[in-house]
Design a protein around this motif. Sequence first.
Motif, PDB file in Angstrom:
ATOM      1  N   LEU A  63       0.765  -1.047  -0.126  1.00  0.00           N
ATOM      2  CA  LEU A  63       0.042  -0.100  -0.137  1.00  0.00           C
ATOM      3  C   LEU A  63       0.737   1.099   0.065  1.00  0.00           C
ATOM      4  O   LEU A  63       1.951   1.356   0.825  1.00  0.00           O
ATOM      5  N   PRO A  64       0.694   2.059  -0.996  1.00  0.00           N
ATOM      6  CA  PRO A  64       1.527   3.591  -1.096  1.00  0.00           C
ATOM      7  C   PRO A  64       1.433   4.127   0.339  1.00  0.00           C
ATOM      8  O   PRO A  64      -0.046   4.154   0.904  1.00  0.00           O
ATOM      9  N   ARG A 109      -2.085   8.836  -1.444  1.00  0.00           N
ATOM     10  CA  ARG A 109      -2.947   8.886  -2.616  1.00  0.00           C
ATOM     11  C   ARG A 109      -2.189   9.432  -4.013  1.00  0.00           C
ATOM     12  O   ARG A 109      -2.245   8.589  -4.934  1.00  0.00           O
ATOM     13  N   PHE A 124      -0.189   6.483  -5.021  1.00  0.00           N
ATOM     14  CA  PHE A 124      -0.907   5.278  -5.557  1.00  0.00           C
ATOM     15  C   PHE A 124      -1.222   5.686  -7.097  1.00  0.00           C
ATOM     16  O   PHE A 124      -1.212   4.990  -7.993  1.00  0.00           O
ATOM     17  N   ARG A 157      -0.856   0.301  -8.505  1.00  0.00           N
ATOM     18  CA  ARG A 157      -2.526   0.281  -8.711  1.00  0.00           C
ATOM     19  C   ARG A 157      -2.965  -1.031  -9.099  1.00  0.00           C
ATOM     20  O   ARG A 157      -3.981  -1.596  -8.436  1.00  0.00           O
ATOM     21  N   TRP A 202     -10.664   4.434  -9.928  1.00  0.00           N
ATOM     22  CA  TRP A 202      -9.466   4.402  -9.186  1.00  0.00           C
ATOM     23  C   TRP A 202      -9.750   4.906  -7.911  1.00  0.00           C
ATOM     24  O   TRP A 202      -9.161   4.562  -6.670  1.00  0.00           O
ATOM     25  N   TRP A 246      -9.171   3.103  -4.086  1.00  0.00           N
ATOM     26  CA  TRP A 246      -8.376   3.618  -3.266  1.00  0.00           C
ATOM     27  C   TRP A 246      -9.053   3.542  -1.861  1.00  0.00           C
ATOM     28  O   TRP A 246      -8.683   3.139  -0.809  1.00  0.00           O
ATOM     29  N   THR A 305      -7.827   1.495   1.476  1.00  0.00           N
ATOM     30  CA  THR A 305      -7.526   2.229   2.659  1.00  0.00           C
ATOM     31  C   THR A 305      -8.753   2.279   3.865  1.00  0.00           C
ATOM     32  O   THR A 305      -8.317   2.552   4.932  1.00  0.00           O
TER      33      THR A 305
END
Length: 113
Positions: free
Chosen positions: A22-23, A26, A29, A36, A85, A89, A93
Amino acid sequence: MRTTEERLRDMRDAIDAAFRHLPSGRSDFEADEVVRFFLLKQVEIIGEAAFKISKDFKTAHSEIPWRKIEGTRHILVHDYFDVNWDTLWDIVTLHLEPLRKQVDDLLERLGAG
């Protein structure tokens, strides 16, 4: 054929994989196409595993949003050309952590934690 416990572990493993990659935010990402698509694949795996669990089990454990999970997988697989997207996200998250806890609880109740 995979058992319910194996499918639940598949869900847990995909959630854990998503968390490992997980980045931090945002913008990261959005900037990383590979991440992604990796996260997209993990959400697909979660949905496929959920889809393969028996209806009886899902009915008995209705605290899990099975239909939403399966529906998300369906959209990602069949409408791949129109992935939202923002939604992905939000899923990774906001929704994966509570789902991980629910899956862990189910595995514990099954004695397969």
